[in-house]
Design an enzyme around this catalytic site. Sequence first.
Site, PDB file in Angstrom:
ATOM      1  CG  ASP A  29      -2.026   1.022   1.176  1.00  0.00           C
ATOM      2  OD1 ASP A  29      -3.043   0.825   0.477  1.00  0.00           O
ATOM      3  OD2 ASP A  29      -1.854   2.048   1.849  1.00  0.00           O
ATOM      4  CD1 TRP A  30      -1.423   5.492   1.167  1.00  0.00           C
ATOM      5  CD2 TRP A  30       0.382   6.669   0.617  1.00  0.00           C
ATOM      6  NE1 TRP A  30      -1.863   6.603   0.496  1.00  0.00           N
ATOM      7  CE2 TRP A  30      -0.761   7.357   0.143  1.00  0.00           C
ATOM      8  CE3 TRP A  30       1.633   7.233   0.372  1.00  0.00           C
ATOM      9  CZ2 TRP A  30      -0.693   8.560  -0.554  1.00  0.00           C
ATOM     10  CZ3 TRP A  30       1.710   8.443  -0.315  1.00  0.00           C
ATOM     11  CH2 TRP A  30       0.564   9.089  -0.772  1.00  0.00           C
ATOM     12  CD1 TRP A  45      -8.700   3.846  -0.645  1.00  0.00           C
ATOM     13  CD2 TRP A  45      -9.983   2.846   0.867  1.00  0.00           C
ATOM     14  NE1 TRP A  45      -8.107   4.033   0.567  1.00  0.00           N
ATOM     15  CE2 TRP A  45      -8.874   3.422   1.516  1.00  0.00           C
ATOM     16  CE3 TRP A  45     -10.925   2.166   1.620  1.00  0.00           C
ATOM     17  CZ2 TRP A  45      -8.687   3.338   2.888  1.00  0.00           C
ATOM     18  CZ3 TRP A  45     -10.734   2.087   2.999  1.00  0.00           C
ATOM     19  CH2 TRP A  45      -9.628   2.662   3.614  1.00  0.00           C
ATOM     20  CG  ASP A  74      -6.030  -5.261  -2.893  1.00  0.00           C
ATOM     21  OD1 ASP A  74      -7.027  -4.526  -2.801  1.00  0.00           O
ATOM     22  OD2 ASP A  74      -4.863  -4.852  -2.740  1.00  0.00           O
ATOM     23  CG  HIS A  95      -5.415  -3.486   0.485  1.00  0.00           C
ATOM     24  ND1 HIS A  95      -4.756  -3.053  -0.650  1.00  0.00           N
ATOM     25  CD2 HIS A  95      -5.140  -2.556   1.451  1.00  0.00           C
ATOM     26  CE1 HIS A  95      -4.125  -1.910  -0.394  1.00  0.00           C
ATOM     27  NE2 HIS A  95      -4.343  -1.591   0.875  1.00  0.00           N
TER      28      HIS A  95
END
Length: 460
Positions: A282-283, A323, A409, A438
Amino acid sequence: MTADTQWMQEAINLAKQAGDAGEVPVGAVVVKDGQIVGRGKNGPIGLHDPTAHAEVMAIRDAAQTLGNYRLEDCTLYVTLEPCTMCAGAVVNARLSSVVYGASEPRTGAAGSVLDVFANASLNHQTKVTRGVMALECRELLKAFFKPKRINANPLREDALRPPDEWFDELPDYPWQAHYVADLATLNGLRMHYLDENPSVCNAQQLTYLCLHGNPAWSYLYRKMIPVFTQQGQRVVAPDLIGFGKSDKLKKPTAHTFEFHRQVLLEFIESLNLRNIVLVVQDWGGILGLTLPMAMPERFVGLLAMNTTLRTGETALSDGFLSWRAWCKDKPDFDVGQLFARGNQHLSSAEAMAYNRPFIDKGHRAALHAFPQMVPEHANSPGADISRQAAEFWRHDWRGQSLMAIGMQDPVLGEPVMRDLHKTIRNCPEPLRLAEAGHFVQEHGQSIAEAAIQHYKLPNS
């Protein structure tokens, strides 16, 4: 007052003296025939002696008083459950009994971790009485350690600091907290990180730098960290500002791509991390994948899980747009429920652990900021540096790579990861985890095991 409480109070008085001297407040007395024959208080720091525990000091004093290294018919009173060293000293001194106050769940050798005194094969048996004035003894320790858990760095006016008690008794998260506040870009903010198996002299040790995403924190890596550390590798897992145990900026607009990237660069330099395997999701990847080109000599590997490089050259996926819209519509969403919905194997305690950093609504600014910070257009903050990073990964990356995809995901699943796979030079076919979503680290043990087999230091 019973005899036991009388003598335990004497031990508590000695413990207070130890605390006043800066030692862990533990005190002990040895009693024979209704008289104190030995006194001891903790002194390892002041005496530069790792054996100078209160029990040992009291035993030494009693032996001198009685003129005998055998302390038969004597009782040791101590405010804290003896460790293995002190339990061994009790047995060797032939003390008839031990009375202690507070239990010690981490090192206690009178029943908490192990029970030396219950071992019938030893050549001496010692009677044990537990929990005498336990509350008083425990409060003495709490009062001593509480100010030491408070970071000396003052809290900035534009930030909040999560209380330590929010993180008490987290399931499967036993690691010691570390903090850094002297990085230039932090400007006094306090950032939390885990640092397991640190070594300053092991040139053969890899460092797994584990970067989390939104709305997670270092708790996300709890299933992978033990796999790495059991192989003797180092693991460093920071909580980004706004997440986990780190300070929280009050305003969402205070969060920027460049701020978080620069903090991570300074953090790596501050800890002088070497032989880094960059572990991202993710980030953690949106930021982390831009780091190695700035310091390529420090990185030897990449483990990418359900993440992306956002260069602004392609449109955001429908899954991400949904999202982002959902976060905007439900700004106070339950983080634990979000994790539980995609990971039905989580216990309620594990799901709630993800909520701990955000118990108070004022601590949620990063959750509001990060969905909007994803670089969307070519001129978005972070897009240009991400394009430079993409070129680095295509042409200049010389390390080993591994990918793992959580196939359930809907945001950063297989299509997004396949695009990233094309960008990473010499990246083998990704691992595909059919049941993972995810937050693929929730199925991360098998990924970590594959990583252990995959990554080797250059010239090893």
